[in-house]
Design an enzyme around this catalytic site. Structure first.
Site, PDB file in Angstrom:
ATOM      1  N   GLU A  61       0.821  -1.201   0.000  1.00  0.00           N
ATOM      2  CA  GLU A  61       0.000   0.000   0.000  1.00  0.00           C
ATOM      3  C   GLU A  61       0.862   1.262   0.000  1.00  0.00           C
ATOM      4  O   GLU A  61       0.561   2.240  -0.685  1.00  0.00           O
ATOM      5  CB  GLU A  61      -0.924   0.013   1.229  1.00  0.00           C
ATOM      6  CG  GLU A  61      -1.920  -1.128   1.266  1.00  0.00           C
ATOM      7  CD  GLU A  61      -1.351  -2.375   1.925  1.00  0.00           C
ATOM      8  OE1 GLU A  61      -0.147  -2.383   2.240  1.00  0.00           O
ATOM      9  OE2 GLU A  61      -2.108  -3.352   2.102  1.00  0.00           O
ATOM     10  N   PRO A 266      13.762 -12.895  -0.336  1.00  0.00           N
ATOM     11  CA  PRO A 266      12.695 -13.118   0.651  1.00  0.00           C
ATOM     12  C   PRO A 266      11.917 -11.827   0.918  1.00  0.00           C
ATOM     13  O   PRO A 266      12.499 -10.737   0.935  1.00  0.00           O
ATOM     14  CB  PRO A 266      13.462 -13.555   1.913  1.00  0.00           C
ATOM     15  CG  PRO A 266      14.829 -13.918   1.455  1.00  0.00           C
ATOM     16  CD  PRO A 266      15.096 -13.088   0.237  1.00  0.00           C
ATOM     17  N   ARG A 267      10.635 -11.959   1.122  1.00  0.00           N
ATOM     18  CA  ARG A 267       9.819 -10.777   1.434  1.00  0.00           C
ATOM     19  C   ARG A 267      10.344 -10.070   2.673  1.00  0.00           C
ATOM     20  O   ARG A 267      10.338  -8.843   2.756  1.00  0.00           O
ATOM     21  CB  ARG A 267       8.357 -11.201   1.632  1.00  0.00           C
ATOM     22  CG  ARG A 267       7.416 -10.049   1.965  1.00  0.00           C
ATOM     23  CD  ARG A 267       7.276  -9.107   0.792  1.00  0.00           C
ATOM     24  NE  ARG A 267       6.216  -8.125   0.982  1.00  0.00           N
ATOM     25  CZ  ARG A 267       5.889  -7.224   0.078  1.00  0.00           C
ATOM     26  NH1 ARG A 267       6.539  -7.160  -1.066  1.00  0.00           N
ATOM     27  NH2 ARG A 267       4.908  -6.375   0.316  1.00  0.00           N
ATOM     28  N   MET A 307      17.272  -4.814   1.721  1.00  0.00           N
ATOM     29  CA  MET A 307      16.085  -3.984   1.544  1.00  0.00           C
ATOM     30  C   MET A 307      16.213  -3.119   0.298  1.00  0.00           C
ATOM     31  O   MET A 307      17.292  -2.620  -0.024  1.00  0.00           O
ATOM     32  CB  MET A 307      15.913  -3.062   2.754  1.00  0.00           C
ATOM     33  CG  MET A 307      15.372  -3.755   3.995  1.00  0.00           C
ATOM     34  SD  MET A 307      13.621  -4.097   3.850  1.00  0.00           S
ATOM     35  CE  MET A 307      12.977  -2.427   3.785  1.00  0.00           C
ATOM     36  N   GLY A 308      15.086  -2.911  -0.392  1.00  0.00           N
ATOM     37  CA  GLY A 308      15.016  -1.893  -1.427  1.00  0.00           C
ATOM     38  C   GLY A 308      15.766  -2.207  -2.697  1.00  0.00           C
ATOM     39  O   GLY A 308      16.150  -1.272  -3.420  1.00  0.00           O
ATOM     40  N   GLU A 309      15.985  -3.482  -3.016  1.00  0.00           N
ATOM     41  CA  GLU A 309      16.766  -3.819  -4.203  1.00  0.00           C
ATOM     42  C   GLU A 309      16.005  -4.667  -5.218  1.00  0.00           C
ATOM     43  O   GLU A 309      16.609  -5.288  -6.086  1.00  0.00           O
ATOM     44  CB  GLU A 309      18.064  -4.510  -3.795  1.00  0.00           C
ATOM     45  CG  GLU A 309      19.000  -3.595  -3.027  1.00  0.00           C
ATOM     46  CD  GLU A 309      20.401  -4.142  -2.936  1.00  0.00           C
ATOM     47  OE1 GLU A 309      21.319  -3.505  -3.480  1.00  0.00           O
ATOM     48  OE2 GLU A 309      20.573  -5.207  -2.331  1.00  0.00           O
ATOM     49  N   ASN A 333       2.871  -7.603  -5.931  1.00  0.00           N
ATOM     50  CA  ASN A 333       2.556  -6.778  -7.103  1.00  0.00           C
ATOM     51  C   ASN A 333       3.258  -7.269  -8.377  1.00  0.00           C
ATOM     52  O   ASN A 333       4.476  -7.107  -8.509  1.00  0.00           O
ATOM     53  CB  ASN A 333       2.965  -5.334  -6.817  1.00  0.00           C
ATOM     54  CG  ASN A 333       2.435  -4.366  -7.838  1.00  0.00           C
ATOM     55  OD1 ASN A 333       1.925  -4.756  -8.879  1.00  0.00           O
ATOM     56  ND2 ASN A 333       2.562  -3.087  -7.553  1.00  0.00           N
ATOM     57  N   PRO A 334       2.528  -7.835  -9.350  1.00  0.00           N
ATOM     58  CA  PRO A 334       3.162  -8.289 -10.592  1.00  0.00           C
ATOM     59  C   PRO A 334       3.500  -7.155 -11.549  1.00  0.00           C
ATOM     60  O   PRO A 334       4.222  -7.358 -12.528  1.00  0.00           O
ATOM     61  CB  PRO A 334       2.103  -9.214 -11.201  1.00  0.00           C
ATOM     62  CG  PRO A 334       0.808  -8.643 -10.731  1.00  0.00           C
ATOM     63  CD  PRO A 334       1.071  -8.121  -9.344  1.00  0.00           C
ATOM     64  N   GLU A 336       5.304  -4.553 -10.833  1.00  0.00           N
ATOM     65  CA  GLU A 336       6.689  -4.118 -10.620  1.00  0.00           C
ATOM     66  C   GLU A 336       7.672  -4.811 -11.555  1.00  0.00           C
ATOM     67  O   GLU A 336       8.458  -4.131 -12.241  1.00  0.00           O
ATOM     68  CB  GLU A 336       7.072  -4.299  -9.153  1.00  0.00           C
ATOM     69  CG  GLU A 336       6.317  -3.358  -8.232  1.00  0.00           C
ATOM     70  CD  GLU A 336       6.589  -3.589  -6.763  1.00  0.00           C
ATOM     71  OE1 GLU A 336       6.232  -2.717  -5.950  1.00  0.00           O
ATOM     72  OE2 GLU A 336       7.155  -4.660  -6.418  1.00  0.00           O
TER      73      GLU A 336
END
Length: 429
Positions: A61, A266-267, A307-309, A333-334, A336
Site C-alpha cells: 500500500e 525473501p519478502r 532492503m530496497g533492491e 505486485n506483478p 513491478e
C-alpha cells in the site's frame, strides 16, 4: 453504542497492548527506537502549513501511494505529507523513497489516548486512507475533528463485507468519515456503498501507477557484466514454504541450463539466514548479498536478503516468479517486474491482485503455475525460448503502461475533497 463501548474497552487495554508491542519488538516486528510513535508520541515536529495524512498499512500500500504523494505535493507547494504505516519493512522503504516535504511515522495503535495524542500533534488538514484497514478510534477522531477524508484504492473482501453487515449502524457511522471511496474494483465499490458510503467510484488501481522501482546503476552494470551469458530467473518476495519451490526448480533445470543462477529475494530480509540454511541443506551453493558474498561461477543461488533492491533483481532477471502466491498470502505486485521488462509467473493464490492478474493473463503477460513441476516446466520454456519470453514481457509491460493513468483519475475524483481541505492548485501541471 458499540463505538462508545469499543473506546472504553481500549482505555482499559493499554497494558495488554504494550506487552504485545514488546513481544512484537522481540520478534523484529516493531522498531524499539520508535516505539513511542505506536503510542501516539510523535517522533518529529509538525511542519508549518497544510498537512495531508495518508495511512497505508504495509509495504504494498505504501509503495502504491508514492505517485499520489508526488501529485499532491505538485498541486500545492506549501503542503507537507505524512505517511503512516504499521510495519518495520514499510518504514525502511518509505525512508528511502519518500520525496522532500513527505515523511514517515508509525501509525498509532488504536488506543484512545494514543489516537488523541497523534491527532492533537499532527492536526492534519486532509486524511486519505488507503485500502481498507478500518480502526474505529482513529476514524472516530478524524470524524470528530471534521477533517476532510477519503478512502483511496479501497479494497473490501466479501468476508469483511459480511462481517460489517452484521453491525450496519456501526459500519455506517464509522465509514461516514469518508466523503468519497475510490475502489479498486466495481464489486468493492458496491460493497462500500452498501455499508453507507454514498459516493463510491471505480477509477483503477494505484499500484498500476507506481514508477519503475529504482536501482543503483553502477551496481546493475557490474552485476550484468559478472553474470553475462548466465541463464537466470528470480523468485521475488518469497514467504516460508516457497523457497523449497525455488530449490526444486533450480535442481530440476540446472543440468539443462549450464551456469543457471536463481535470484531469490525473501519478502522479509531478516529470514535470510534461515533461507540460506534451507538452500544449502538442499545441496545448493548460496551467496548472500547482505554479507557482501560474491557471485562466482559455482554459485547456484544469489540470496538478495537486503532492503530496497527489487529494482535491481527485476532488471537482472528476464523471468520473475511473484512470491506470496503459492501460499495463502495473496501474492505481491506483478506490475513491478512487468514495468522492468521481466516476464511474469505466479502461483494460484493471487487474490490480493486478482484483477491485475486476470488482465495480465488475458493479454498473455503472465502465466499461473500450480506447483513445483509446473514452475520448472514454465521456466524451462521461457529460458529456452527468447521470443516467447520477450513477447510475454512486452505484453505485461503494455498492460502496465496502459493502466498507469490511474493516478490521474484518482486526483480528478479527489478534487472536491482536496478543495475542502484547502490543498491548493499551486504548481499543478
Amino acid at each position: 453504542m458499540l463505538e462508545t463501548l469499543y473506546r472504553g474497552l481500549t482505555h482499559l487495554a493499554g497494558p495488554a497492548v504494550r506487552r504485545l508491542l514488546d513481544k512484537r519488538a522481540a520478534r523484529g516486528k516493531e522498531d524499539p527506537d520508535r516505539r513511542g510513535e505506536r503510542l501516539g508520541h510523535a517522533g518529529l515536529p509538525r511542519p508549518a502549513g497544510r498537512l495531508a495524512w495518508i495511512h497505508a498499512a504495509s509495504v504494498g500500500e505504501s509503495l502504491a501511494v508514492l505517485p499520489l504523494v508526488d501529485r499532491l505535493l505538485a498541486r500545492d507547494p506549501d503542503l507537507s505529507v505524512l505517511v503512516t504505516t504499521g510495519t518495520v519493512t514499510s518504514a525502511g522503504l518509505m525512508a528511502q523513497r519518500l520525496p522532500a516535504r513527505a515523511f514517515h511515522q508509525y501509525v498509532p495503535v488504536d488506543l484512545a489516548p494514543a489516537v488523541d495524542r497523534f491527532l492533537e500533534h499532527w492536526r492534519p488538514d486532509l486524511v486519505l486512507w488507503v485500502e481498507s484497514e478500518f480502526w474505529p478510534n482513529l476514524l472516530a477522531g478524524v470524524r470528530r475533528r471534521r477533517i476532510p477524508a477519503a478512502l483511496v484504492n479501497a479494497r473490501l473482501s466479501e468476508k469483511s463485507f459480511h462481517g460489517w453487515r452484521r453491525v450496519p449502524g456501526t459500519a455506517r457511522r464509522l465509514l461516514s468519515v469518508f466523503r468519497l471511496a475510490l475502489a479498486q474494483t466495481a464489486a468493492e465499490a458496491q460493497r462500500l456503498k452498501a455499508l453507507g458510503i454514498a459516493d463510491t467510484r471505480t477509477v483503477g488501481n494505484l499500484k498500476y501507477s507506481a514508477k519503475p522501482l529504482p536501482c543503483d546503476d553502477a551496481e546493475l552494470a557490474r552485476l550484468t557484466d559478472d553474470l553475462l551469458g548466465r541463464p537466470r530467473w528470480c523468485l521475488a518476495s518469497s514467504h516460508a514454504g516457497e523457497e523449497e519451490l525455488a530449490l526444486a526448480a533450480h535442481k530440476a533445470l540446472a543440468g539443462e541450463f549450464p551456469g543457471l543462477l536463481t535470484l531469490l529475494a525473501p519478502r522479509h530480509p531478516a529470514r535470510g539466514e534461515a533461507v540460506a540454511a534451507l538452500l544449502q541443506g538442499g545441496g545448493l551453493t548460496v551467496a548472500r548479498r547482505s554479507l557482501g558474498e560474491a557471485v562466482t561461477g559455482t554459485t547456484d543461488i544469489y540470496l538478495l536478503d537486503t532492503m530496497g533492491e527489487m529494482g535491481l533483481a527485476f532488471r537482472l532477471a528476464p523471468v520473475t516468479v511473484v512470491g506470496g502466491s503459492f501460499v495463502p498470502v495473496g501474492g505481491h505486485n506483478p506490475i513491478e517486474p512487468a514495468l522492468l521488462g521481466s516476464a511474469v509467473l505466479h502461483g494460484p493464490q493471487m487474490f490480493n491482485f486478482a484483477e491485475v492478474a486476470a488482465e495480465l493473463a488475458a493479454a498473455g503477460g503472465a502465466v499461473t503455475v500450480a506447483d513445483a513441476d509446473g514452475l520448472a516446466r514454465e521456466l524451462r520454456r521461457l529460458l529456452s525460448d527468447q521470443g516467447a519470453r520477450e513477447g510475454m514481457a512486452d505484453s505485461a509491460l503494455a498492460v502496465a503502461e496502459h493502466n498507469r493513468q490511474a493516478v490521474d483519475r484518482v486526483m480528478e475524483a479527489l478534487g472536491p475533497v482536496l478543495d475542502a481541505a484547502g490543498v491548493g492548485q499551486g504548481g499543478r501541471t
